[in-house]
Write a protein that holds these residues in place. Structure first.
Motif, PDB file in Angstrom:
ATOM      1  N   MET A   1       4.053  -7.228   4.342  1.00  0.00           N
ATOM      2  CA  MET A   1       3.570  -7.249   5.535  1.00  0.00           C
ATOM      3  C   MET A   1       2.442  -7.981   3.920  1.00  0.00           C
ATOM      4  SD  MET A   1       0.711  -3.633   5.557  1.00  0.00           S
ATOM      5  CE  MET A   1      -0.818  -3.522   3.735  1.00  0.00           C
ATOM      6  N   LYS A   2       1.039  -8.601   4.563  1.00  0.00           N
ATOM      7  CA  LYS A   2       0.429  -9.599   3.752  1.00  0.00           C
ATOM      8  C   LYS A   2      -0.925  -8.470   3.417  1.00  0.00           C
ATOM      9  CE  LYS A   2      -3.148 -13.533   4.486  1.00  0.00           C
ATOM     10  NZ  LYS A   2      -3.614 -13.676   5.210  1.00  0.00           N
ATOM     11  N   LYS A   3      -0.859  -8.288   2.063  1.00  0.00           N
ATOM     12  CA  LYS A   3      -1.984  -7.136   1.267  1.00  0.00           C
ATOM     13  C   LYS A   3      -3.591  -7.950   1.919  1.00  0.00           C
ATOM     14  CE  LYS A   3       1.527  -4.304  -0.550  1.00  0.00           C
ATOM     15  NZ  LYS A   3       2.295  -3.893  -1.982  1.00  0.00           N
ATOM     16  N   THR A   4      -3.639  -9.434   1.716  1.00  0.00           N
ATOM     17  CA  THR A   4      -4.640 -10.198   0.893  1.00  0.00           C
ATOM     18  C   THR A   4      -5.509 -10.145   2.680  1.00  0.00           C
ATOM     19  OG1 THR A   4      -3.611 -12.467   1.058  1.00  0.00           O
ATOM     20  CG2 THR A   4      -4.427 -11.126  -0.887  1.00  0.00           C
ATOM     21  N   ALA A   5      -6.557 -10.077   2.252  1.00  0.00           N
ATOM     22  CA  ALA A   5      -7.521 -10.144   3.526  1.00  0.00           C
ATOM     23  C   ALA A   5      -7.661 -12.207   3.763  1.00  0.00           C
ATOM     24  CB  ALA A   5      -9.338 -10.130   3.293  1.00  0.00           C
ATOM     25  N   PRO A   6      -7.443 -12.307   4.962  1.00  0.00           N
ATOM     26  CA  PRO A   6      -8.045 -13.837   5.351  1.00  0.00           C
ATOM     27  C   PRO A   6      -9.100 -14.638   4.967  1.00  0.00           C
ATOM     28  CG  PRO A   6      -7.628 -12.344   7.230  1.00  0.00           C
ATOM     29  CD  PRO A   6      -7.883 -10.751   6.609  1.00  0.00           C
ATOM     30  N   THR A   7      -9.257 -15.214   4.440  1.00  0.00           N
ATOM     31  CA  THR A   7      -9.953 -16.273   3.744  1.00  0.00           C
ATOM     32  C   THR A   7     -11.287 -16.861   4.518  1.00  0.00           C
ATOM     33  OG1 THR A   7      -9.343 -18.475   4.793  1.00  0.00           O
ATOM     34  CG2 THR A   7      -8.568 -16.888   2.217  1.00  0.00           C
ATOM     35  N   TRP A   8     -11.507 -16.483   5.807  1.00  0.00           N
ATOM     36  CA  TRP A   8     -11.932 -16.726   6.660  1.00  0.00           C
ATOM     37  C   TRP A   8     -13.164 -15.332   6.513  1.00  0.00           C
ATOM     38  CZ3 TRP A   8     -13.123 -14.172  11.447  1.00  0.00           C
ATOM     39  CH2 TRP A   8     -11.670 -13.355  11.750  1.00  0.00           C
ATOM     40  N   ILE A   9     -13.033 -13.881   6.294  1.00  0.00           N
ATOM     41  CA  ILE A   9     -13.514 -12.975   6.857  1.00  0.00           C
ATOM     42  C   ILE A   9     -14.740 -12.718   5.797  1.00  0.00           C
ATOM     43  CG2 ILE A   9     -11.785 -11.773   8.645  1.00  0.00           C
ATOM     44  CD1 ILE A   9     -10.969 -10.702   6.508  1.00  0.00           C
ATOM     45  N   ASN A  10     -16.356 -11.946   6.338  1.00  0.00           N
ATOM     46  CA  ASN A  10     -16.818 -12.593   5.387  1.00  0.00           C
ATOM     47  C   ASN A  10     -16.864 -11.275   4.673  1.00  0.00           C
ATOM     48  OD1 ASN A  10     -18.291  -9.869   5.797  1.00  0.00           O
ATOM     49  ND2 ASN A  10     -19.434 -10.247   7.619  1.00  0.00           N
ATOM     50  N   THR A  12     -18.265  -8.392   3.290  1.00  0.00           N
ATOM     51  CA  THR A  12     -17.789  -6.915   3.650  1.00  0.00           C
ATOM     52  C   THR A  12     -16.363  -6.471   4.507  1.00  0.00           C
ATOM     53  OG1 THR A  12     -20.416  -6.609   4.496  1.00  0.00           O
ATOM     54  CG2 THR A  12     -19.137  -5.201   5.096  1.00  0.00           C
ATOM     55  N   ALA A  13     -16.015  -7.295   5.545  1.00  0.00           N
ATOM     56  CA  ALA A  13     -14.985  -7.535   6.380  1.00  0.00           C
ATOM     57  C   ALA A  13     -13.674  -7.659   5.065  1.00  0.00           C
ATOM     58  CB  ALA A  13     -13.919  -8.531   7.096  1.00  0.00           C
ATOM     59  N   LYS A  14     -13.359  -8.415   4.057  1.00  0.00           N
ATOM     60  CA  LYS A  14     -12.436  -8.116   2.873  1.00  0.00           C
ATOM     61  C   LYS A  14     -12.377  -6.748   2.258  1.00  0.00           C
ATOM     62  CE  LYS A  14     -12.551 -13.420   2.383  1.00  0.00           C
ATOM     63  NZ  LYS A  14     -12.889 -14.564   1.459  1.00  0.00           N
ATOM     64  N   LYS A  15     -13.992  -6.581   1.865  1.00  0.00           N
ATOM     65  CA  LYS A  15     -13.319  -5.267   1.307  1.00  0.00           C
ATOM     66  C   LYS A  15     -12.967  -3.563   2.331  1.00  0.00           C
ATOM     67  CE  LYS A  15     -16.999  -1.826  -1.278  1.00  0.00           C
ATOM     68  NZ  LYS A  15     -18.202  -1.513  -1.427  1.00  0.00           N
ATOM     69  N   GLU A  16     -13.713  -3.831   3.583  1.00  0.00           N
ATOM     70  CA  GLU A  16     -13.092  -3.074   4.668  1.00  0.00           C
ATOM     71  C   GLU A  16     -11.320  -2.726   4.800  1.00  0.00           C
ATOM     72  OE1 GLU A  16     -12.992   0.138   6.938  1.00  0.00           O
ATOM     73  OE2 GLU A  16     -13.888  -0.354   5.298  1.00  0.00           O
ATOM     74  N   TRP A  17     -11.054  -4.766   4.503  1.00  0.00           N
ATOM     75  CA  TRP A  17      -9.532  -4.758   4.488  1.00  0.00           C
ATOM     76  C   TRP A  17      -8.906  -4.345   3.394  1.00  0.00           C
ATOM     77  CZ3 TRP A  17      -6.665  -8.449   7.550  1.00  0.00           C
ATOM     78  CH2 TRP A  17      -5.147  -8.578   7.234  1.00  0.00           C
ATOM     79  N   ARG A  18      -9.264  -4.052   2.217  1.00  0.00           N
ATOM     80  CA  ARG A  18      -8.160  -3.848   1.379  1.00  0.00           C
ATOM     81  C   ARG A  18      -8.748  -2.254   1.594  1.00  0.00           C
ATOM     82  NH1 ARG A  18     -11.617  -8.405  -1.436  1.00  0.00           N
ATOM     83  NH2 ARG A  18     -13.201  -6.528  -1.683  1.00  0.00           N
TER      84      ARG A  18
END
Length: 127
Positions: A1-10, A12-18
């Motif tokens: 599974m890809k654990k890193t968030a997509p670069t294009w999301i902001n 806040t979305a990256k923090k929630e992804w993590r």
């Protein structure tokens, strides 16, 4: 599974992804590559919902038009739609209590399908 968030999301979305990926890993669950778009949808709509809610908290739910009419802020509808999409994606990912309960019931059904009546009868009669 890809654990890193997509670069294009902001951010806040990256923090929630993590946060969500960490929860999934801690629960020893898996997200396959085909699930990543659902996770993206969840995180993007979470960020949108959070941003709208913050604006509504500071500005209120309505505004006065130049003609003096009171109208609902567009962010109310945007927040509601983002929340709907976020919750739909959360259910798909098993992030809500109800969806986890359904998933656990499905696991129980799979376990029951492997139940061997004949073997159980033999064991019960020997006892």
């Amino acid at each position: 599974m890809k654990k890193t968030a997509p670069t294009w999301i902001n951010d806040t979305a990256k923090k929630e992804w993590r946060r969500v990926v960490k929860l999934i890993i801690e629960e020893n669950k898996e997200i396959e590559d085909k699930d990543l778009k659902t996770l993206e949808t969840y995180c993007v709509n979470y960020a949108k919902w959070q941003k709208c809610e913050a604006l509504l908290d500071s500005e209120g739910f309505t505004f006065e038009t130049p003609n003096g009419y009171i109208q609902q802020r567009p962010e109310v509808a945007i927040a509601n739609k983002a929340q709907e999409r976020m919750l739909a994606a959360a259910k798909e990912l098993g992030l809500t209590p109800a969806s986890r309960s359904r998933m656990n019931k499905q696991k129980m059904v799979l376990i029951d399908e492997n139940y061997d009546d004949e073997l159980e009868d033999m064991i019960a009669h020997d006892a």
